[in-house]
Design a protein around this motif. Sequence first.
Motif, short mmCIF file in Angstrom:
data_model
loop_
_atom_site.label_atom_id
_atom_site.label_comp_id
_atom_site.label_asym_id
_atom_site.label_seq_id
_atom_site.Cartn_x
_atom_site.Cartn_y
_atom_site.Cartn_z
N LEU A 463 0.86 -1.18 0.00
CA LEU A 463 0.00 0.00 0.00
C LEU A 463 0.90 1.24 0.00
O LEU A 463 1.72 1.41 0.90
CB LEU A 463 -0.90 0.00 1.24
CG LEU A 463 -1.68 -1.29 1.52
CD1 LEU A 463 -2.58 -1.10 2.76
CD2 LEU A 463 -2.53 -1.72 0.33
N LEU A 464 0.77 2.06 -1.01
CA LEU A 464 1.61 3.25 -1.14
C LEU A 464 0.86 4.47 -0.63
O LEU A 464 -0.31 4.68 -0.98
CB LEU A 464 2.01 3.48 -2.59
CG LEU A 464 2.70 2.33 -3.31
CD1 LEU A 464 2.82 2.62 -4.80
CD2 LEU A 464 4.09 2.07 -2.71
N ALA A 465 1.53 5.26 0.19
CA ALA A 465 0.96 6.53 0.62
C ALA A 465 2.05 7.58 0.48
O ALA A 465 3.18 7.35 0.89
CB ALA A 465 0.50 6.44 2.07
N CYS A 466 1.72 8.66 -0.15
CA CYS A 466 2.70 9.76 -0.23
C CYS A 466 2.33 10.71 0.90
O CYS A 466 1.45 11.57 0.76
CB CYS A 466 2.59 10.43 -1.60
SG CYS A 466 3.69 11.84 -1.78
N LEU A 494 -1.04 14.74 -0.68
CA LEU A 494 -0.19 15.39 -1.67
C LEU A 494 -0.24 16.89 -1.41
O LEU A 494 -1.11 17.39 -0.70
CB LEU A 494 -0.68 15.07 -3.07
CG LEU A 494 -0.61 13.60 -3.47
CD1 LEU A 494 -1.26 13.39 -4.81
CD2 LEU A 494 0.84 13.12 -3.50
N VAL A 495 0.70 17.57 -1.99
CA VAL A 495 0.70 19.01 -1.84
C VAL A 495 0.19 19.61 -3.14
O VAL A 495 0.65 19.25 -4.23
CB VAL A 495 2.10 19.53 -1.51
CG1 VAL A 495 2.04 21.00 -1.16
CG2 VAL A 495 2.68 18.73 -0.38
N ALA A 496 -0.79 20.46 -3.02
CA ALA A 496 -1.39 21.07 -4.21
C ALA A 496 -0.37 21.97 -4.90
O ALA A 496 0.72 22.21 -4.39
CB ALA A 496 -2.62 21.86 -3.81
N GLY A 497 -0.73 22.45 -6.05
CA GLY A 497 0.14 23.30 -6.87
C GLY A 497 0.96 24.28 -6.04
O GLY A 497 0.46 24.87 -5.08
N THR A 498 2.21 24.44 -6.40
CA THR A 498 3.11 25.25 -5.58
C THR A 498 3.16 26.70 -6.04
O THR A 498 3.89 27.50 -5.45
CB THR A 498 4.54 24.66 -5.63
OG1 THR A 498 4.85 24.36 -6.97
CG2 THR A 498 4.65 23.43 -4.78
N PRO A 505 0.05 20.48 3.62
CA PRO A 505 -0.43 19.26 2.98
C PRO A 505 -1.88 19.00 3.38
O PRO A 505 -2.28 19.34 4.50
CB PRO A 505 0.48 18.17 3.55
CG PRO A 505 1.34 18.80 4.57
CD PRO A 505 1.09 20.26 4.61
N THR A 506 -2.65 18.45 2.48
CA THR A 506 -4.01 18.08 2.83
C THR A 506 -4.17 16.58 2.68
O THR A 506 -3.76 16.01 1.67
CB THR A 506 -5.06 18.78 1.94
OG1 THR A 506 -4.52 18.89 0.62
CG2 THR A 506 -5.41 20.15 2.45
N ALA A 507 -4.75 15.98 3.70
CA ALA A 507 -4.95 14.53 3.68
C ALA A 507 -6.11 14.19 2.74
O ALA A 507 -7.10 14.90 2.70
CB ALA A 507 -5.26 14.03 5.09
N THR A 508 -5.92 13.12 1.97
CA THR A 508 -6.98 12.61 1.11
C THR A 508 -7.23 11.18 1.54
O THR A 508 -6.28 10.41 1.70
CB THR A 508 -6.51 12.58 -0.36
OG1 THR A 508 -5.99 13.84 -0.69
CG2 THR A 508 -7.64 12.22 -1.30
N PHE A 509 -8.48 10.83 1.73
CA PHE A 509 -8.83 9.44 2.00
C PHE A 509 -9.74 8.98 0.87
O PHE A 509 -10.75 9.62 0.59
CB PHE A 509 -9.55 9.32 3.35
CG PHE A 509 -8.65 9.63 4.52
CD1 PHE A 509 -7.83 8.66 5.06
CD2 PHE A 509 -8.61 10.92 5.05
CE1 PHE A 509 -6.99 8.95 6.13
CE2 PHE A 509 -7.78 11.22 6.12
CZ PHE A 509 -6.96 10.23 6.65
N SER A 510 -9.35 7.93 0.22
CA SER A 510 -10.11 7.45 -0.93
C SER A 510 -10.21 5.93 -0.81
O SER A 510 -9.23 5.21 -1.00
CB SER A 510 -9.36 7.87 -2.19
OG SER A 510 -10.02 7.39 -3.33
N PHE A 625 -7.38 10.16 10.35
CA PHE A 625 -7.69 8.76 10.02
C PHE A 625 -8.96 8.33 10.75
O PHE A 625 -9.85 7.74 10.17
CB PHE A 625 -6.52 7.84 10.44
CG PHE A 625 -5.56 7.51 9.34
CD1 PHE A 625 -4.51 8.37 9.03
CD2 PHE A 625 -5.68 6.33 8.61
CE1 PHE A 625 -3.60 8.06 8.02
CE2 PHE A 625 -4.77 6.01 7.59
CZ PHE A 625 -3.74 6.88 7.30
N LYS A 626 -8.98 8.64 12.05
CA LYS A 626 -10.09 8.21 12.90
C LYS A 626 -11.41 8.80 12.39
O LYS A 626 -12.40 8.10 12.26
CB LYS A 626 -9.85 8.67 14.33
CG LYS A 626 -10.36 7.66 15.33
CD LYS A 626 -9.89 7.94 16.73
CE LYS A 626 -9.81 6.60 17.49
NZ LYS A 626 -9.18 6.76 18.79
N LYS A 627 -11.37 10.07 12.09
CA LYS A 627 -12.57 10.76 11.65
C LYS A 627 -13.05 10.17 10.32
O LYS A 627 -14.23 9.90 10.13
CB LYS A 627 -12.26 12.25 11.48
CG LYS A 627 -13.46 13.07 11.13
CD LYS A 627 -13.32 14.52 11.52
CE LYS A 627 -14.64 15.25 11.32
NZ LYS A 627 -15.20 15.03 9.96
#
Length: 654
Positions: A463-466, A494-498, A505-510, A625-627
Amino acid sequence: MAANGNGVSTTPKSPLARIQTQKNGGICHDDSGKPVKAQTIDELHSLQKKRSAPTTPLDGVQGTFATISEDERQRQQLQSISASLASLTRGTGPKVVRGDPAGKVQSVSHVAHHHHIEAPTISVSDSSLKFTHVLYNLSPAELYEQAIKYEKGSFITSTGALATLSGAKTGRSPRDKRVVIDDTTQDELWWGKGSPNIEMDEHTFMVNRERAVDYLNSLDKVFVNDQFLNWDPQNRIKVRIVSARAYHSLFMHNMCIRPTPEELENFGTPDFTIYNAGQFPCNRYTHYMTSSTSIDLNLARREMVILGTQYAGEMKKGLFSVMHYLMPMRQILSLHSGCNMGKDGDVALFFGLSGTGKTTLSTDHNRYLIGDDEHCWSDNGVSNIEGGCYAKCIDLSREKEPDIWNAIKFGTVLENVVFDEHTREVDYGDKSVTENTRAAYPIEYIPNAKIPCVGPHPKNVILLACDAFGVLPPVSKLSLAQTMYHFISGYTALVAGTEDGIKEPTATFSACFGAAFIMLHPTKYAAMLAEKMLKHGATGWLVNTGWSGGSYGSGNRIKLPYTRKIIDAIHSGSLLNATYHKTEVFGLDIPTEIEGVPSEILHPENTWADKKAYKETLLKLAGLFKKNFETFTNYKIGKDNKLTEEILAAGPNF
Ligand SMILES: Nc1ncnc2c1ncn2[C@@H]1O[C@H](COP(=O)(O)OP(=O)(O)O)[C@@H](O)[C@H]1O
Ligand SMILES: C=C(OP(=O)(O)O)C(=O)O
Ligand SMILES: [Ca+2]
Ligand SMILES: [Mn+2]
């Protein structure tokens, strides 16, 4: 005597030897061979191309198709395409002819057998009188010519790839995806909060379908690709893609499985059809439409309509959604993962969201590539769904990713890259058009691709997570319950456009590392994965391909060579025998040593100068993660509740 530039004769002091042009009694030697067998320029050009040999011998007795003449076969094929393009309100399909409307029929008799049908010379808007020219399964060379002639923004790069622009959209539009809700799909599919399936009704689908079909029929020509999905012969799906751009046709030529000429002759009716009218918007007065883009899926009709986006990835990932429905119905697990195999037949899966390393890490010079993005896991093992790869190109380097670099050659579609206007050398660091620059190439462009793209049951599930927060360890070994917890969570950050400076950084859960593509509830896929991993004794791993030594801004992305060493140790089995210790909060088992990797980076806490900031960030991520997992706590996974409880307990504890 020689003449200088001004036409004045000069006599050199020592004249050069005279050039001998006359031989055999004064007849000038002619080295140009026989004169061309053409009376006119048009005729000369007609000689340049020879007709492909018919793939079905017309006289021999060979299979069922031997009884059908070449003309009859072509007629049936056109009829099938006309049926695909039919307006359902006007009843009959359009008049379709094969070939480019610009390709004039040669008048000379020896090319009369080319089957070109004269294009209508008057332009008529009445759709029942107009011909629709079909460019059917063109070759890459033909598609290059079409793109360069007719599509602005198409260029050949210095390595031979076709550079294209995807238009205003340079990525997918998940908010514009719609799925037809009917009596069946209402119960079968995942709807509501967190689901990618935004409903639309059958009637609205037909309105959009008609809009797309009318648009396509109004054009001079459309491209039709008949191809396959899934290398598992028993579960192969026939797909037809109708599109208006050579770019789209070449993209799908590369990404789907390419039929052999024989398979094409036996193709018959497709199992699924895409109508890509991406240049044309949807009508925002149409019910359910919230923008001018709409990607509509109708499982009952086995059709997809694309309006208002030319991003080619919609087709690829749209078909992936379809497979996420069709395959589980056959008890086959569909996976958003890369897949490769070692010399001894050990298979690894690489799950991860976009940009986490599926393509990069599954493309490994020491292993056979089965596929980079979409797979099936059946009782017979794994199979790739696709016939090509779709690599991110931003900052691509020959040194770090040689196989991908070398795959960018003639036939490859290069989306939205910037190149030198003269040398046509691509600057992979340039984000002027988008950061999501991409290369789509046939899988056989990777030298150690495993063809056919199938393999035995996986031994490792990675499982890959950046993690741009920089708190997840570079690698940890997971229990089955932990694997399920992280699979269902599907985390990356990931970090959005610089461009606008440093961003948090914003966490993404998919869910299932591909919530945008799944059709059923995530727990259905999770239960199947657990069952298969248990049955075949696969080990789960969590690999952070993101930050170390601090979050984005203070730390650095883990060096790709280190991640490759970690992956090597997983493949070889050596990591299974390492010494482990448990981390606090996430309860992950991390190894103390890996060959080729500095030991101090294996525990992220060691790499942070500010230990307090580390702990805070760790707790912050654990809270996220919990949320996120709250939505899943009420679902049963598998046959009893035991696994569900174990999975819930496998998350962070604090
Ligand atoms: N440590 C690392 N591990 C994996 N990829 C990395 C790493 N560091 C940088 N990268 C870059 O991150 C990107 C991963 O993208 P890709 O493999 O295409 O993702 P995916 O296929 O999962 O969408 C590539 O551009 C790769 O060069
Ligand atoms: C094409 C895509 O795939 P990936 O980024 O996973 O390679 C996508 O998600 O749009
Ligand atoms: Ca993806
Ligand atoms: Mn990828």
